[in-house]
Design a protein around this motif. Structure first.
Motif, PDB file in Angstrom:
ATOM      1  N   UNK A   8      65.377-102.928 123.832  1.00 55.57           N
ATOM      2  CA  UNK A   8      64.607-101.719 124.106  1.00 55.57           C
ATOM      3  C   UNK A   8      64.774-100.869 122.858  1.00 55.57           C
ATOM      4  N   UNK A   9      63.668-100.297 122.363  1.00 60.64           N
ATOM      5  CA  UNK A   9      63.740 -99.582 121.098  1.00 60.64           C
ATOM      6  C   UNK A   9      63.077 -98.228 121.210  1.00 60.64           C
ATOM      7  N   UNK A  10      63.728 -97.224 120.658  1.00 59.66           N
ATOM      8  CA  UNK A  10      63.105 -95.909 120.726  1.00 59.66           C
ATOM      9  C   UNK A  10      64.018 -94.807 120.276  1.00 59.66           C
ATOM     10  N   UNK A  11      64.164 -93.806 121.152  1.00 59.12           N
ATOM     11  CA  UNK A  11      64.812 -92.580 120.727  1.00 59.12           C
ATOM     12  C   UNK A  11      65.490 -91.936 121.929  1.00 59.12           C
ATOM     13  N   UNK A  12      66.623 -91.272 121.667  1.00 55.83           N
ATOM     14  CA  UNK A  12      67.197 -90.417 122.697  1.00 55.83           C
ATOM     15  C   UNK A  12      67.012 -88.986 122.227  1.00 55.83           C
ATOM     16  N   UNK A  13      66.625 -88.111 123.116  1.00 58.14           N
ATOM     17  CA  UNK A  13      66.297 -86.744 122.723  1.00 58.14           C
ATOM     18  C   UNK A  13      66.833 -85.774 123.751  1.00 58.14           C
ATOM     19  N   UNK A  14      67.306 -84.638 123.235  1.00 61.52           N
ATOM     20  CA  UNK A  14      67.842 -83.600 124.100  1.00 61.52           C
ATOM     21  C   UNK A  14      67.691 -82.264 123.390  1.00 61.52           C
ATOM     22  N   UNK A  15      67.002 -81.319 124.033  1.00 63.58           N
ATOM     23  CA  UNK A  15      66.785 -80.036 123.384  1.00 63.58           C
ATOM     24  C   UNK A  15      66.042 -80.241 122.076  1.00 63.58           C
ATOM     25  N   UNK A  16      66.659 -79.781 120.975  1.00 59.94           N
ATOM     26  CA  UNK A  16      66.019 -79.925 119.665  1.00 59.94           C
ATOM     27  C   UNK A  16      66.517 -81.146 118.908  1.00 59.94           C
ATOM     28  N   UNK A  17      67.493 -81.839 119.448  1.00 61.19           N
ATOM     29  CA  UNK A  17      68.065 -82.953 118.687  1.00 61.19           C
ATOM     30  C   UNK A  17      67.563 -84.285 119.210  1.00 61.19           C
ATOM     31  N   UNK A  18      67.536 -85.257 118.308  1.00 59.83           N
ATOM     32  CA  UNK A  18      67.065 -86.594 118.668  1.00 59.83           C
ATOM     33  C   UNK A  18      67.670 -87.613 117.722  1.00 59.83           C
ATOM     34  N   UNK A  19      67.751 -88.844 118.174  1.00 57.33           N
ATOM     35  CA  UNK A  19      68.257 -89.910 117.318  1.00 57.33           C
ATOM     36  C   UNK A  19      67.609 -91.233 117.698  1.00 57.33           C
ATOM     37  N   UNK A  20      67.438 -92.077 116.692  1.00 55.77           N
ATOM     38  CA  UNK A  20      66.841 -93.389 116.959  1.00 55.77           C
ATOM     39  C   UNK A  20      67.837 -94.262 117.692  1.00 55.77           C
ATOM     40  N   UNK A  21      67.304 -95.071 118.608  1.00 52.01           N
ATOM     41  CA  UNK A  21      68.192 -95.822 119.489  1.00 52.01           C
ATOM     42  C   UNK A  21      67.669 -97.236 119.727  1.00 52.01           C
ATOM     43  N   UNK A 183      54.079 -89.469 124.525  1.00 52.81           N
ATOM     44  CA  UNK A 183      53.135 -89.578 125.640  1.00 52.81           C
ATOM     45  C   UNK A 183      53.724 -88.954 126.901  1.00 52.81           C
ATOM     46  N   UNK A 184      55.003 -89.238 127.154  1.00 55.06           N
ATOM     47  CA  UNK A 184      55.646 -88.688 128.350  1.00 55.06           C
ATOM     48  C   UNK A 184      55.715 -87.163 128.269  1.00 55.06           C
ATOM     49  N   UNK A 185      56.046 -86.636 127.093  1.00 52.55           N
ATOM     50  CA  UNK A 185      56.165 -85.183 126.930  1.00 52.55           C
ATOM     51  C   UNK A 185      54.815 -84.497 127.118  1.00 52.55           C
ATOM     52  N   UNK A 186      53.742 -85.190 126.718  1.00 52.57           N
ATOM     53  CA  UNK A 186      52.410 -84.601 126.826  1.00 52.57           C
ATOM     54  C   UNK A 186      51.946 -84.512 128.272  1.00 52.57           C
ATOM     55  N   UNK A 187      52.551 -85.319 129.144  1.00 55.20           N
ATOM     56  CA  UNK A 187      52.046 -85.358 130.517  1.00 55.20           C
ATOM     57  C   UNK A 187      53.061 -84.876 131.546  1.00 55.20           C
ATOM     58  N   UNK A 188      54.258 -84.529 131.098  1.00 58.89           N
ATOM     59  CA  UNK A 188      55.303 -84.149 132.047  1.00 58.89           C
ATOM     60  C   UNK A 188      55.901 -82.802 131.646  1.00 58.89           C
ATOM     61  N   UNK A 189      55.529 -81.760 132.373  1.00 60.25           N
ATOM     62  CA  UNK A 189      55.931 -80.405 131.986  1.00 60.25           C
ATOM     63  C   UNK A 189      57.437 -80.193 132.041  1.00 60.25           C
ATOM     64  N   UNK A 190      58.061 -80.719 133.082  1.00 67.87           N
ATOM     65  CA  UNK A 190      59.510 -80.533 133.218  1.00 67.87           C
ATOM     66  C   UNK A 190      60.233 -81.136 132.020  1.00 67.87           C
ATOM     67  N   UNK A 191      59.778 -82.307 131.624  1.00 65.85           N
ATOM     68  CA  UNK A 191      60.377 -82.991 130.478  1.00 65.85           C
ATOM     69  C   UNK A 191      60.120 -82.196 129.198  1.00 65.85           C
ATOM     70  N   UNK A 192      58.906 -81.686 129.071  1.00 61.74           N
ATOM     71  CA  UNK A 192      58.526 -80.951 127.870  1.00 61.74           C
ATOM     72  C   UNK A 192      59.331 -79.651 127.735  1.00 61.74           C
ATOM     73  N   UNK A 193      59.764 -79.101 128.882  1.00 62.44           N
ATOM     74  CA  UNK A 193      60.593 -77.895 128.812  1.00 62.44           C
ATOM     75  C   UNK A 193      61.992 -78.224 128.299  1.00 62.44           C
ATOM     76  N   UNK A 194      62.467 -79.440 128.594  1.00 65.21           N
ATOM     77  CA  UNK A 194      63.833 -79.819 128.238  1.00 65.21           C
ATOM     78  C   UNK A 194      63.951 -80.384 126.824  1.00 65.21           C
ATOM     79  N   UNK A 195      62.847 -80.916 126.321  1.00 67.40           N
ATOM     80  CA  UNK A 195      62.911 -81.621 125.035  1.00 67.40           C
ATOM     81  C   UNK A 195      61.812 -81.131 124.096  1.00 67.40           C
ATOM     82  N   UNK A 196      62.211 -80.656 122.916  1.00 64.61           N
ATOM     83  CA  UNK A 196      61.231 -80.339 121.882  1.00 64.61           C
ATOM     84  C   UNK A 196      61.371 -81.397 120.799  1.00 64.61           C
TER      85      UNK A 196
END
Ligand SMILES: [Zn+2]
Length: 239
Positions: A8-21, A183-196
């Motif tokens: 599985x390839x992608x990113x972990x994100x929290x608040x303003x921080x993120x890292x490739x995973x 894509x998830x952030x664009x369609x999920x408001x709760x998620x978009x509030x938690x992750x920039x």
């Protein structure tokens, strides 16, 4: 996370921080290759006796699925534990029967897409038990979009997604994972509030593996290299 044949390839994100995973499937692809060769050999050697061939091939198939499933259980357990501790949601793509775009037809024949569906099944039920939300997004264009500017490519994307205009160069699978989060952030408001999420900030980031899975206390032992010793039967506990 983008779901591939061996990770599985992608990113972990929290608040303003993120890292490739990257979450490796722990050698699943190698197991599939080994069993693919064995099945081919059986088919060749027993070509004169289709009933025997069928029986041996079925047994090989069962052994392969058993070995793959065991590996995937360690992986899904590790990922769900990570998400539980981080109080995170897991975002995956909706798997289609045709597989994500770009995979060659030859590869589709060779390695079944079953492990990808199986890892989703395991993640979803383990996440449900732990109360970890799993969000599924439409995988269209995830491997062909520049996450920085949103431009789509119509040509074939190689191992690395490159867009010079954005000074963007990223492993193709990780790149798809970044788009899945977008894509998830664009369609999920709760998620978009938690992750920039600012993909451009990940330009020079190195990919970190989720865990050294061998360090996890799982109780599942590494099976010996000869699968002949694998019976596929889970012994029941002594009364
Ligand atoms: Zn761009």
């Amino acid at each position: 996370m983008d779901t591939n044949e061996d990770s599985l390839d992608g990113v972990h994100a929290s608040g303003d921080s993120a890292g490739l995973l990257r979450v490796s499937f722990d050698g699943v692809r190698r197991i599939q290759e080994i069993h693919f060769r064995r099945r081919r050999k059986i088919a060749r050697k027993k070509a004169h006796d289709r009933r025997v061939a069928r029986r041996l091939l079925d047994r090989e198939g069962r052994r392969e699925r058993h070995r793959v499933r065991q590996r995937l259980h360690r992986v899904s357990k590790g990922l769900v534990r990570f998400a539980t501790e981080a109080r995170a949601a897991i975002v995956l793509e909706e798997l289609t029967l045709h597989g994500a775009g770009g995979r060659s037809r030859r590869m589709n024949r060779r390695l079944s897409s079953w492990p990808r569906r199986e890892i989703h099944r395991q993640i979803e039920y383990k996440a449900a038990l732990e109360g970890v939300p799993v969000i599924k997004v439409n995988p269209a264009w995830t491997s062909k979009t520049c996450p920085v500017c949103g431009a789509r490519r119509r040509d074939r994307v190689g191992k690395v997604f490159v867009r010079l205009l954005c000074d963007w160069e990223m492993d193709r699978q990780i790149n798809a994972g970044l788009n899945i989060l977008k894509t998830a952030l664009a369609s999920n408001e709760a998620l978009a509030r938690a992750v920039r999420f600012q993909p451009g900030a990940l330009r020079r980031d190195v990919v970190s593996p989720l865990y050294d899975l061998s360090a996890l206390p799982t109780g599942a032992r590494e099976e010996p290299s000869g699968v002949e010793s694998q019976t596929g039967v889970i012994p029941s506990p002594e009364p």
